[in-house]
Every structure is written in C-alpha cells, then in structure tokens.
Design a protein around this motif. Sequence first.
Motif, PDB file in Angstrom:
ATOM      1  N   GLN A 183       0.694  -1.367  -0.060  1.00 37.10           N
ATOM      2  CA  GLN A 183       0.089  -0.042   0.055  1.00 37.10           C
ATOM      3  C   GLN A 183       0.858   1.150   0.042  1.00 37.10           C
ATOM      4  OE1 GLN A 183      -2.737  -0.187   3.062  1.00 37.10           O
ATOM      5  NE2 GLN A 183      -3.398  -2.333   2.543  1.00 37.10           N
ATOM      6  N   HIS A 204      -1.095   0.630 -17.465  1.00 40.94           N
ATOM      7  CA  HIS A 204      -2.646  -0.188 -17.790  1.00 40.94           C
ATOM      8  C   HIS A 204      -3.058  -0.801 -16.613  1.00 40.94           C
ATOM      9  CE1 HIS A 204       0.364  -3.562 -17.789  1.00 40.94           C
ATOM     10  NE2 HIS A 204      -0.530  -4.402 -17.907  1.00 40.94           N
ATOM     11  N   LEU A 205      -2.506  -1.001 -15.408  1.00 37.86           N
ATOM     12  CA  LEU A 205      -3.242  -1.666 -14.305  1.00 37.86           C
ATOM     13  C   LEU A 205      -3.957  -0.669 -13.697  1.00 37.86           C
ATOM     14  CD1 LEU A 205      -0.211  -3.371 -12.248  1.00 37.86           C
ATOM     15  CD2 LEU A 205      -1.931  -4.475 -13.953  1.00 37.86           C
ATOM     16  N   THR A 221      -6.235   0.600 -15.136  1.00 40.74           N
ATOM     17  CA  THR A 221      -7.513   0.521 -15.682  1.00 40.74           C
ATOM     18  C   THR A 221      -8.429  -0.648 -15.149  1.00 40.74           C
ATOM     19  OG1 THR A 221      -6.712  -1.078 -17.126  1.00 40.74           O
ATOM     20  CG2 THR A 221      -6.567   0.993 -17.949  1.00 40.74           C
ATOM     21  N   TYR A 222      -7.759  -1.481 -14.053  1.00 40.21           N
ATOM     22  CA  TYR A 222      -8.711  -2.547 -13.496  1.00 40.21           C
ATOM     23  C   TYR A 222      -9.191  -1.793 -12.291  1.00 40.21           C
ATOM     24  CZ  TYR A 222      -6.134  -5.734 -16.793  1.00 40.21           C
ATOM     25  OH  TYR A 222      -5.938  -6.226 -17.814  1.00 40.21           O
ATOM     26  N   GLU A 223     -10.548  -2.083 -12.012  1.00 47.68           N
ATOM     27  CA  GLU A 223     -10.979  -1.285 -10.916  1.00 47.68           C
ATOM     28  C   GLU A 223     -10.750  -2.417  -9.757  1.00 47.68           C
ATOM     29  OE1 GLU A 223     -15.577  -0.340  -9.623  1.00 47.68           O
ATOM     30  OE2 GLU A 223     -15.130  -1.390 -11.690  1.00 47.68           O
ATOM     31  N   LEU A 224     -10.855  -3.711  -9.758  1.00 49.65           N
ATOM     32  CA  LEU A 224     -10.535  -4.333  -8.453  1.00 49.65           C
ATOM     33  C   LEU A 224      -9.460  -4.912  -8.335  1.00 49.65           C
ATOM     34  CD1 LEU A 224     -14.255  -5.972  -8.679  1.00 49.65           C
ATOM     35  CD2 LEU A 224     -13.526  -4.431  -7.128  1.00 49.65           C
ATOM     36  N   VAL A 225      -8.695  -5.415  -9.399  1.00 44.58           N
ATOM     37  CA  VAL A 225      -7.380  -6.428  -8.880  1.00 44.58           C
ATOM     38  C   VAL A 225      -6.153  -5.298  -9.094  1.00 44.58           C
ATOM     39  CG1 VAL A 225      -6.102  -8.182 -10.102  1.00 44.58           C
ATOM     40  CG2 VAL A 225      -8.598  -8.467 -10.141  1.00 44.58           C
ATOM     41  N   PRO A 260      -8.649  -4.008  -3.743  1.00 47.74           N
ATOM     42  CA  PRO A 260      -9.358  -5.207  -2.893  1.00 47.74           C
ATOM     43  C   PRO A 260      -8.869  -6.450  -3.311  1.00 47.74           C
ATOM     44  CG  PRO A 260     -11.122  -3.615  -3.689  1.00 47.74           C
ATOM     45  CD  PRO A 260      -9.701  -3.136  -4.467  1.00 47.74           C
ATOM     46  N   VAL A 261      -8.700  -6.891  -4.421  1.00 53.24           N
ATOM     47  CA  VAL A 261      -8.420  -8.065  -4.863  1.00 53.24           C
ATOM     48  C   VAL A 261      -7.034  -8.159  -5.322  1.00 53.24           C
ATOM     49  CG1 VAL A 261      -8.845  -9.843  -6.427  1.00 53.24           C
ATOM     50  CG2 VAL A 261     -10.674  -8.522  -5.868  1.00 53.24           C
ATOM     51  N   SER A 262      -6.184  -9.043  -4.583  1.00 52.42           N
ATOM     52  CA  SER A 262      -4.861  -9.099  -4.919  1.00 52.42           C
ATOM     53  C   SER A 262      -4.757 -10.101  -5.759  1.00 52.42           C
ATOM     54  CB  SER A 262      -3.936  -9.391  -3.806  1.00 52.42           C
ATOM     55  OG  SER A 262      -4.556 -10.456  -3.011  1.00 52.42           O
ATOM     56  N   PHE A 263      -3.447 -10.231  -6.386  1.00 51.98           N
ATOM     57  CA  PHE A 263      -3.182 -11.309  -7.540  1.00 51.98           C
ATOM     58  C   PHE A 263      -1.745 -11.589  -7.491  1.00 51.98           C
ATOM     59  CE2 PHE A 263      -0.643  -8.907 -10.676  1.00 51.98           C
ATOM     60  CZ  PHE A 263      -0.691  -7.536  -9.821  1.00 51.98           C
ATOM     61  N   GLY A 264      -1.542 -12.950  -7.926  1.00 52.30           N
ATOM     62  CA  GLY A 264      -0.312 -13.807  -7.751  1.00 52.30           C
ATOM     63  C   GLY A 264       0.475 -13.377  -8.819  1.00 52.30           C
ATOM     64  N   CYS A 320      -0.932 -17.746  -3.980  1.00 53.89           N
ATOM     65  CA  CYS A 320      -1.415 -17.077  -5.280  1.00 53.89           C
ATOM     66  C   CYS A 320      -0.168 -17.117  -6.031  1.00 53.89           C
ATOM     67  CB  CYS A 320      -1.819 -15.773  -5.146  1.00 53.89           C
ATOM     68  SG  CYS A 320      -3.647 -15.757  -4.822  1.00 53.89           S
ATOM     69  N   THR A 373      -3.551 -16.186 -10.596  1.00 54.72           N
ATOM     70  CA  THR A 373      -4.474 -16.403  -9.279  1.00 54.72           C
ATOM     71  C   THR A 373      -4.917 -14.874  -8.923  1.00 54.72           C
ATOM     72  OG1 THR A 373      -2.228 -16.393  -8.352  1.00 54.72           O
ATOM     73  CG2 THR A 373      -3.230 -18.645  -8.916  1.00 54.72           C
ATOM     74  N   PHE A 393      -7.175 -13.191  -5.249  1.00 52.13           N
ATOM     75  CA  PHE A 393      -7.527 -13.449  -3.928  1.00 52.13           C
ATOM     76  C   PHE A 393      -8.561 -12.455  -3.469  1.00 52.13           C
ATOM     77  CE2 PHE A 393      -7.420 -14.311   0.670  1.00 52.13           C
ATOM     78  CZ  PHE A 393      -7.145 -15.733   0.704  1.00 52.13           C
ATOM     79  N   GLU A 412     -13.547  -9.245 -13.872  1.00 52.40           N
ATOM     80  CA  GLU A 412     -12.224  -8.784 -14.105  1.00 52.40           C
ATOM     81  C   GLU A 412     -10.994  -9.683 -14.337  1.00 52.40           C
ATOM     82  OE1 GLU A 412     -11.726  -4.607 -12.583  1.00 52.40           O
ATOM     83  OE2 GLU A 412      -9.991  -5.271 -11.849  1.00 52.40           O
TER      84      GLU A 412
END
Lengths: 264, 264, 264, 264, 264, 264
Positions: free
Chosen positions: E154, E198-199, E201-205, E210-214, F131, F142, F144, F254
């Motif tokens: 963060q 470009h990241l 442009t994603y709302e959630l990931v 709120p949504v993390s990603f690997g 992930c 992946t 989360f 997404e």
Amino acid sequence: MSVPAPRFIDLTGPEVAALPVDTVAVLPLGAIEQHGPHLPVSTDYVTATEVAQAAVAEVAEHGGASVVLLPGLAYTKSDEHHWSPGTIWLSWETLMATLVDIGRSLQTSGITRLVFVNGHGGNSALGQVACRELRRRFGLRTFFAHLGGPPPDQRARPTAGGEMGLGIHGGHAETSLMLHLRPELVQMDRAVRRVPEHLATYELVGFGKPVSFGWLSDDFGPDGHIGDPTTATAQEGAERFAAAVAHVAAAVVEAARFDPAPPA
Amino acid sequence: MSVPAPRFIDLTGPEVAALPVDTVAVLPLGAIEQHGPHLPVSTDYVTATEVAQAAVAEVAEHGGASVVLLPGLAYTKSDEHHWSPGTIWLSWETLMATLVDIGRSLQTSGITRLVFVNGHGGNSALGQVACRELRRRFGLRTFFAHLGGPPPDQRARPTAGGEMGLGIHGGHAETSLMLHLRPELVQMDRAVRRVPEHLATYELVGFGKPVSFGWLSDDFGPDGHIGDPTTATAQEGAERFAAAVAHVAAAVVEAARFDPAPPA
Amino acid sequence: MSVPAPRFIDLTGPEVAALPVDTVAVLPLGAIEQHGPHLPVSTDYVTATEVAQAAVAEVAEHGGASVVLLPGLAYTKSDEHHWSPGTIWLSWETLMATLVDIGRSLQTSGITRLVFVNGHGGNSALGQVACRELRRRFGLRTFFAHLGGPPPDQRARPTAGGEMGLGIHGGHAETSLMLHLRPELVQMDRAVRRVPEHLATYELVGFGKPVSFGWLSDDFGPDGHIGDPTTATAQEGAERFAAAVAHVAAAVVEAARFDPAPPA
Amino acid sequence: MSVPAPRFIDLTGPEVAALPVDTVAVLPLGAIEQHGPHLPVSTDYVTATEVAQAAVAEVAEHGGASVVLLPGLAYTKSDEHHWSPGTIWLSWETLMATLVDIGRSLQTSGITRLVFVNGHGGNSALGQVACRELRRRFGLRTFFAHLGGPPPDQRARPTAGGEMGLGIHGGHAETSLMLHLRPELVQMDRAVRRVPEHLATYELVGFGKPVSFGWLSDDFGPDGHIGDPTTATAQEGAERFAAAVAHVAAAVVEAARFDPAPPA
Amino acid sequence: MSVPAPRFIDLTGPEVAALPVDTVAVLPLGAIEQHGPHLPVSTDYVTATEVAQAAVAEVAEHGGASVVLLPGLAYTKSDEHHWSPGTIWLSWETLMATLVDIGRSLQTSGITRLVFVNGHGGNSALGQVACRELRRRFGLRTFFAHLGGPPPDQRARPTAGGEMGLGIHGGHAETSLMLHLRPELVQMDRAVRRVPEHLATYELVGFGKPVSFGWLSDDFGPDGHIGDPTTATAQEGAERFAAAVAHVAAAVVEAARFDPAPPA
Amino acid sequence: MSVPAPRFIDLTGPEVAALPVDTVAVLPLGAIEQHGPHLPVSTDYVTATEVAQAAVAEVAEHGGASVVLLPGLAYTKSDEHHWSPGTIWLSWETLMATLVDIGRSLQTSGITRLVFVNGHGGNSALGQVACRELRRRFGLRTFFAHLGGPPPDQRARPTAGGEMGLGIHGGHAETSLMLHLRPELVQMDRAVRRVPEHLATYELVGFGKPVSFGWLSDDFGPDGHIGDPTTATAQEGAERFAAAVAHVAAAVVEAARFDPAPPA
C-alpha cells in the motif's frame, strides 16, 4: 427420512464440547476425478456424502449412538487419474496430513470415535494407514467403512455379470448409483462398455485377486473408466443406495460401542 | 533347491544394466517387531526373506521369468507395536520415502517390474499406496504379494479353528512357520493363547470384516500377540512355507508378463 | 569364531526389555552401489556387515561389553553414484529419517548406546549429523566407527603406493577385502586401474586434503570406480578384515563405558 | 587490504549475469551460539565472515580468480548448544533446505563454483552433505574450507599444550581469534579452563580420534565451552587470522580451476 | 546516534539469559533479489537492516523498552524474482522453517517478544503466518513492522505522483532510500521508468486494491523493476529513512508493553 | 437467481477439457472453527460458499466471463482457534500442500485462472503465498478476493460503531450475515459483546494498524469471539451479502481478462 442428519458444523464451539461421550463423528471421503465420458467428476463425492448423510440421519432417528456428520472431503487421493482433465487430486502426503490435522482437531473437540465413509477406492489403502496413525497419535478409535460393505476392490466381483468382476470405476454400480442420486448428470448416451476382459486370463494378479498391482486408469485405455455403465439402472442404484445407507448406519452404531480390549 | 536365487547385489553395475527386459525385481518386506513372549522380533523378516529367496530360486530354476532378489527391508511400518521393546519401526513417511527412493533407483537401473513380498500385515496398506506411486512417478509395473495368497488380514479366517479367524500376529500360522524355519528361536514354553474372542460378537467391525478399524497391538492386552500359538507345529509350518513359496513364484512369473492394456 | 554374534532380532520383545544396562547396539551401514566393472554392488554392504558381525561375536566371546547386532542397512546414501545402474540410493532426507526412527525405537527398547559400523564413505557425513540428532532427541550415546580406523576419506592416503592416496572406491583396499570375503563375486579380469592422478597436482582440494569438494563418481570418468583394483590380493584382504574386526570390537567395548561427563 | 572484497550483493541483477565464467562465490558459515561465559555468541559468525571477507579481498587484489563474497549465514546448525540461552539454531533440515535454495539460486545466476568458509565445527558434516547435493542437483562445483586448514574437529590436536587437543569450542584458539578481531567483546576475567581431560583416557573414541561420537556441549559440564581460554592472546589470534586468510584465499584460487575430470 | 544499537550477538550466553523481562528482539528481514538495472540486489537487505539498527539504537538511547538487535536475514522469500540472476531466494517452506527455528531458540533464550522489521514486500504474507505460528508454538508475542508504516503493497499508493501508486519494486521510494544509504551503489544512468500504467484500468484487481493477484516480476516486463526510479533523490531518501526509523522505534516501544488481554 | 451456478464437479472429464480458454475457476475458502457461543462453527464456510455460489451464478447469468465453481474447502487454517472444541484446523503446511495440489490439477485440466473467495481472515496471508506459488509453478493467474471488498483485517474498521473497528470474529458483520443466511443456527440469546476496547489505546499495533501482531483468539478472553454480535440484524446481513456477491462477481469478470503484461 424424518430426522435431519446432525451436523458438526451446525453446532457452536461450546455445543461441540458438550457432545456425549462416545459420540461418533462421520467423515465422508469423496473424490473429484474423471469417471469416463458419461459420469460427472463428482461421482465419488456425491455417493459418499449422500450415503453418509442418510446413514447419520438414520442413526439419529432410530438411536443406538450419538453421531455427528463432518463436512466430507471433496479432494482426495485420485493419483490414478492424475493424467485427466477433471481430476483434482491430493498427493498421499497431503491427504495424510489433512487426516492427521482433522484427527488432532477432533481430539481437542473431545471426539473419540471417527468413522470414515469412503466413496473412492483409491482412498482405501491410505485410509487404513490414517486409521492407525490417528489411533496412535490422538487415541481416536477409528473405523473405515465402504459404500455397501465389502471393500471397493472386491465389490466388483460377481455383481454385474457382464463386467466379469471388473467394474471398478464408472461401471455398472457407480452409474446406477448416480442414475438414482443425480440422474440429470448422467449422460447414458455417452456410456460405453470398457471391460478389460483380458485381465481374467491372469490367475493371481488382478482386482480382488491375491496379488494386487499398481495401476493408473489410463493403463486400461484412454477413456478412463473401467466397467460397463451401459447396463446401469436407477432402480438398481436405489437398491444399492439403500443397502449402503443401512450398512453405514449399522457400522456407526457398532463403532459407538466397539472396544478391542477383552472384557474384564 | 538346486539353483541359488539370483541376487541383485551380487551383480556389478554393468551386469545390472544388462539384465533382460522385463526382469522382475523381488523386494521382501519384513518387520522387526514384538511377536509376543514366544517368537523373536525377526519373525516377519525371516518369513518374508525366506519365502522370497526360495521363490526366486524356484523361478530361476524352472524358468518363466528373469528375476533378481533385492535385499529385504528389515525395518518397516510397525507402528501398531510402537509401544513395545523389540520393535524398530519406521513411520509411514519414512517407509514411503524409502520405497520411492528404491523405485527411482530401479528406474535408473533399467528395472521395470517390481514385486513386493510382504511378511508383515502392517505394511499392506502403505504398500498399495507405494505400488501406485512408483507406477505413476517411475513407470514401474508394481505388484504386492503376501505370504500364502490372501492378504494377511484375511489369512486368519478359518485356518486355525481355535483362533476363530483372529490369529493375525504371533499366532498359529506365524508360529508354525517359525517352528519350521527357525525352531531354535521359538520358545513354545512361553506360548500362550491370546485370542480376543469377544471380537466375534461384532458383526461389521473386525479383522477381515467389512469395516476395518485402527488398532495398536496393546489394545488387545499387554502380551502383544493376537492368536493361539500353542497349536503350532513345524509340520504345518513346512506346508505353509511350501505353499507360500509356490504362490510367490507363480506371482513372479505372472508379473513378468502382466499387462493391463487391452490386447491390440 | 566360536561364539555366534548375539543378534537383536533373535530376541523376543521381553528379552530385549531385559537386556543389561549399557548394552551396545551395533548397526552396520552398507550400500548398494556400483563399484566399477569388477566388484558387485554389494561391496560396502558385505564388508560392513561381515566386519560388524565378527566384531560383535568377538566382543561376545571375550567379554568387555553387552552387545547386540542389529540388521544392517543395505540401502543408504549413495547419491554420488545415482547415475549408475546397480545403485539403489536413499536421499539424505530418507536416510536421516530412517536413522531417527531407529533411534526412537531403540529408546523405547531401553537401548542407550549405539555404534554405527560404516562401510560406505558416502554415509560418513550424514552419520555424524545423525549421531548428534539421536543424542539430542533420544538421549542415546552414539558412536560412528569406520572399517579399519581412520575415516574413509583418509584411509586412502598412502596405503597403496600405486593409488597415490586416491583409492577410495573399488580400488586396492575394497577389492582386497572382497577377494577375501566373496572371491566368487570379484571379476579380476575386468579390473582396471582408474586413478585420477592429476588430483595430486592440487595442493588444498582433494581427498584427505584440507578442503573437501562435492563430487559424483562419474566426475572422474565413466567407469565409476576410483583406485587401482589390479593390485588387490585376498591375503591383504584377510589382513584388512582382521584389523577392521579388531578395531570395531575395541570400539564397541570402549563405547560401552564411554562417558563425556567429567568424573565427579 | 587496499582492495575491498567484491560483494555479490553490491551488484545489480544484470551485473551478476555478466560475471566471468568460473567466478567463485564464497559463502561464510557462522553460528550464533553460546561460547561459554567469556565469549560472545557471535564468535563463529565473526571469525567466518572476517576471514572470508579478507580472503576474498586478497584474491581480488592479487588476482588468480574471479570471486564474489556472499552474505554469510549467521544462523546455522548449532544443535549441540540447543539447551543454552544465546544459541539460535537451525535444524539440519532447515539448514540443508537453505543451502539447497541458495544453490538453486546460484545456478540461475550463472554461478558454477561455490566455496563454503566454515567457522563452526557443527556445520562440517552437513556441509559435506550439501556439497554433494548441490553438485548433483545444480551442477555446482562445491568446496568446503575451514578456518586455518584442517577440519575443526582436528584443529584441536596438539596446538595448545594445555588443552590436550580438546580445545574445540571457546578455547585457546577461538578466544585468541576474538581477542584479535573483537577484543572489546571478550571477557577474559570470566574465562575459565574447562578441558575434559578424562577424554584422553579413551583410546578410540574422541575428538580427532578414529571413532567419533554424538555429543551436546552440556555433556561436558554446565559452562558450555570446551577448552582453555585462559591462555589466549591477541597476538596468537592475529597469527591464526592471517594463516586462515591465506589458507582460504589459496583455496578460492584453487577452487576456481579445480576439475576432477582427467585431462584429455 | 550516540548510543550504539545493543546487539544480541555481542552478548555471552549468560548475558542473554539475564536480559530483562519483556526485552524486545528485533529481526530485520531483507532480501537479495534483482532490483532492476540501477539498484544492487541488496536493496531490501540494506534498507531493512539500516532502519532496524537505527531504530534499535534510538530506543536504546531514549529508553522505553529493553531491546536487542538480531542479525538480519539476507536470504528470504523472493520467489517473484526467481527467474533473475542476482536473486537468491528461499522457498516458503525454508523461510518458515527458519523463522520457526529462530522462534524456538528465542524461547530457550527467555525472549518473549519479537518484532520483525521487513524490507521486502514478498515477505509480508509469510511473515503474518509466522507471527501466529510462533505465538502458538512458543508463546512469543510477535509483531510485524514495515519500513515507514503502511504495508508495502500500500505504500505505493499516492506517494509519487508519476508512479500512479505502482512503484512497488525498485521505484521512486526504494531508489531514494538507496541514494541516501548507499549512493555509490545506485546507477542512476541506468534508471528507467517502468510503470505498468495499464493496471490502473482495472477496478478491483491490483496493488493495494481489494483483490490481490499472484504475480512474478517478469509478468510486467523483462527489466524486473516496477516503478519510476528516475525521480528519486537522496533528500527524499533521507526523509523516508528518518520516518521509517521513527516508526520502527515507536513500534518497538509499543511492542514491549502490548498485551491483547483485557485489563483485569 | 435464475441461472444455477455452473459447477466444475457436475462436468465430465471431457467436458472440463473443453471449457473455454480463460475460464475462471472459483474456489471458496471457508473454515470450521469456533465463533463464540452464538454462531455455528460453520460460519466462515457458509458465508464463503454462499457468496461464491451466488456470484458465480450471477456471472453465468449476466455473462462477462466463463466461470466454474469448485467445491469449497471447509477445513482451512484456523490455527488461531486451535485451542477450542469445534475448531478443525489444517496447519499452514497442510493447507499450502492442498492448494498446491489443486493448482497442479487445474493446470492438467487446462484451467488458467483461479479466484479464491475467502471467508476466513486467517487464510488471507497464506492465500497470498499460495497465489504466487501457483503462478510460479503452474503458470496459473491467481486472484484472492474477500467477502465484501477490503481484506478481513480491515473490514472491521468503522462499520459498526460499537465495535470500534474490532469486530473481526463472530461480531456484528458475521452475525448479521448468518442471521440472513442461516437464522436457525444463530443463538442471539447467547450473543454477548466482547470488544477488546483497550486495543484502541495502542497507536501502531492492532487490527488494521500499521504493525500487525500474532494472536490467538483466546488471547482476548475465553469466549473466543471478538466483536459485538448483539447489534447484528438479518437486514444488514442481507445487504452485506448482496454487496459481497456483487463484489465477487465483478472480481471474477475482471479476473477473466486481467493481464499484468503491458499492452504491446
């Protein structure tokens, strides 16, 4: 059934702690694995959980033991189907670790008796290992029951004539059960007979014979099922289901009072 | 026997590499574990290795397969006897790791067929798991044979009347075998009958019954053996030994040509 | 020898429990691994078990300690020969797990002293780790003895002139021992000299030098042995065997009374 | 020294990728463990990292090899001191896993040669195991060097007369080194002689003797050090340090060109 | 600072045992991993250890808690950079095993409070797992602090306008810190902007969404850093460093008295 | 919902193999753990599976992605509640092994995108680790997701005034959700307020604060829940449920198109 199956997960922590002595916990072991082109990958999970739930409900209704149903394991040891899309398998290490963790937790919960209800033959051997491990490490009295009585490797024997005792995966018996339990998921139009008849030519090695062998389901061909689903019927499925429920219910009742120590 | 059992360990590395295709390696699984006050802790190790050696020799003499004997495992999964002096046991993790390592090594050696000859019932379940694991990871064709045919949990059934099918450890059968193979190590004056007769009162749970259970040998009492050794004789041991050798020899020959794939 | 080596496995469980305090258990560590084109893969297993057995018998005959021989480990840590047919190797994890399980079991058996008799140099380092682990976890007094005294990495030093201290695997010493113990298994007509003479040009790095290095046996060439077996004789093998037996017997006697704590 | 030690961690990723072929990476192995009442728990960490850094700088200055220093490991296998406050120890599994992970990473970095510089005798055996493991799995050429030449277990031999070859931990040698490197951390007023003289009465078992034994540092008494620090001097420490640096520097240079394969 | 940071490793074993109750041990978690073409692989290790040392020194000088600095971990969980030369990474198993071993050792040392000071975002999640594991198994009160306050995922948010909250690895913040701490190791002439715009442009990931990603660092491109180092300055680095030190020092003081149990 | 959630387990093996590219698999992560005296131990399992199922159904109905629901995990990492009857917890090793096995299996099934829907805060950290592990080892993309958006540790912040941001387990939010989903299982007459208000006095350490800490649920008192369930209502539960479903559905859509690589 008129009495719902009492479920462990519906209880609060203090309610678990207050369960009667010798309450039997029932853990269904399913599998998510390919079952040929005609059956869903959930077949073993569906049969194990449905049988276990009905058996627990029956015990709860007719008495004989205090019993609680645990959430079944969907993902188990399906390494013989590892090659196929649709199979989600745990290694033997992972499944054993899971069962050990569950056993340890039951000990903390004051549960002393555990019955596995197994719908997948591939879990049978490891389940035996786990039964002893949980007995040794956590003092649990553990039991391992199959759907319908005899262990899967043997249930194939002369039940369905056309299968020559070789209907061990996705064949007559399992397809019948699913026609009873989940008819909408069975695609009988894709059901084909895949019986490795040549196995009968071996005297010692084979399913239910004195010498077992290590096999993968694609050793027998690319379809992945072993047996003849084309003869399956919902009626036979209903009969098999009823027999399995009665068997497991009786096993639970016996497990509640089983004691290997000689009477004083 | 007039032909000695061909042994893997007598070969040089290049000789191993030159073994015929489909040579069967035979691995005896023994155990070092308490067997009551009358039998040595080597009982399962002696019986497994003696049967395997004689069977390999028989195959070598009468043909039917190329075969080599591997050094047997003395220490295996005797966790049910963990509580007793005299027991040297491997955990299931350790035994599986050992079998996996052996399987990997056989693959490097060009061996593609492996028959376990098991003298200890406590290894049966894990052995099944290993057979599949070695098939999946190393492509080995694996087989699991017991002494005398049926799996140990069941061989107890109606053989010795006085045991009520409960002579599974240090009882009539094993004591007879040892009276034949190692009479000087059997202390018949200390042999006492320890048959948990009350187990017969259970309908579903028990040895060789539909529902298996996790047990430790001291669940049945402090002596550690389960059965009636007092009726054992060397003569019966000789007969059982001969039968076991013939059984394993036949299993090896069949294993050399066994193929689960349907004939083209 | 006129007194047979007392063997752990010939005892019953209660007899193990009744062993005298400070009884020394002796565990031979062999190996099944390629030893060049002239020696069987059993070489280290044969030498370790034969020496250990004779030494235990000698102690039993001449007194000085209560001692029992354990079944030796055939399969150990032969990862340096992993590439070769004929080698059956355990990973370091598996061998450590095995030794830990054995240590735990000996503790239950009331055994407090354990002497490893090691025939395979590749086990030396891990054996040291195990000695400490068993001391810490199970309170065992542990000892690690080699065949003939100095650790394998150093026994190569100037013993056999033609080997320049490099005869560490399948060379003059081991071939001589096998000519004494198993002459029928030695193929002297295939024995060739394989001495990595250029190693002598390194000042610090090398066998028995201040800086050790991680090696695989095929780093030195495709034959797999390192040394000169062509000079081996049964007579020297007999002398080396006698010396090793005397050494191990003396080590056992000392181990029976060894105590690192300062006298009060 | 006039040239600083080149450090792996000062480079960027692309610079690591551009290191010359046969660059030697140097990994100091320290320990954080009790060293008696007079030395800091950092003793082995300080000596290993100081020697390694100076040796790497010397090689960098005088040429002979491309070399980079890796961050040393502070926490290693100090299980023999597990009982004591001040000891932070990794199990053998954890240390091996760490070394394996480092080896795998070096492979990705294009590093092919790795020299361990070990300041803690308790790492020696596992370090040997790791050297082979990294060679086998990642193709690394691995080397294991001690401070000053001979392995720690033997450096105790007759260096300090009053120690009778038993000054292996916190004794004359280590205390001297620390008086040279970190005099402010040595509390000579608390230094007491703790030499287990009675070990000399054993012929075979002991430090630097043919038969090693598994020991914990509190086997010898509650103080935890083994040796005689009272005779230590900074002057001897300086000499020992210079010798160790020269030794390790020479080892690095030799490691850069070492090749076990016979010249073509 | 006028008072040096008290270091665990400068103490003797008995001095560790005598540390005051509620002494806080501080363990820096660094990383050795690629940081793009402009920063050394030591970046996270340098920042974590420098901040931790300064914070410990500050606490020691101004009081508020008894505190000791532990040697930081250089090698940690950098699996997202596993593909790159320069990265030396531990698997999650290895890092957890290391932290567990350290926790066990601290328990033996009588330490009951541990603060991780983490310089590498890739350690954050596993660090949380470890905090609980050490609390459960060893009773330690554990705390996990980041450099500068908010968790790394963060801290990228709106600090550097040009990075759009995406400067998470080798960007403005880390480069500034290194320009302050190790200017000679920063190659600003190789610094290039690598912001995955470009990241946004994603709302959630996404990072801090709120949504993390690997992710692996080469998912974003071949350079390996993520952010804009070109705007970094030593002045901002100094400010960030001071803030981080103040934050960690305050965290240590609070950790020394933190108690989750409600006051009586 | 008018369209049922498409379920992985209802498919046959060949149907799984035929799923569209970029199909998103959704795996609910529940927990079976004590939730105070008023909520069933299934709370997290119920909420995770209900939300996931509804979200998958919504995506299936309104399009935007190909999606399949996997059977949720009932048993996960509830080590913070290990002390309580009713908790069945997996160790971090077991849960990671399970997730790795699932990831490997999905790879074989041709699935490339996986969204975790997590109902138990105790899984969040390990889920992050998983992930990345699944991305690295199996190439899976992946994701989360939590129920309702922000991670569980933070959702407590200012939602329910009376909880002071501390209602993290069995408090206002979870009790409301269960009053909506399983009112018959909520025992509001046993609901008591258990808010560790004193945590608010800490500036840095705490839930949702910059410094996290390792806690067990009995650190806060014997009841095991943390929050104020007394203010919960079914109406708020319904609103929270709808919001969570919408959030997860949007996350799935997404995730189906998410790509970290910069557009060409």
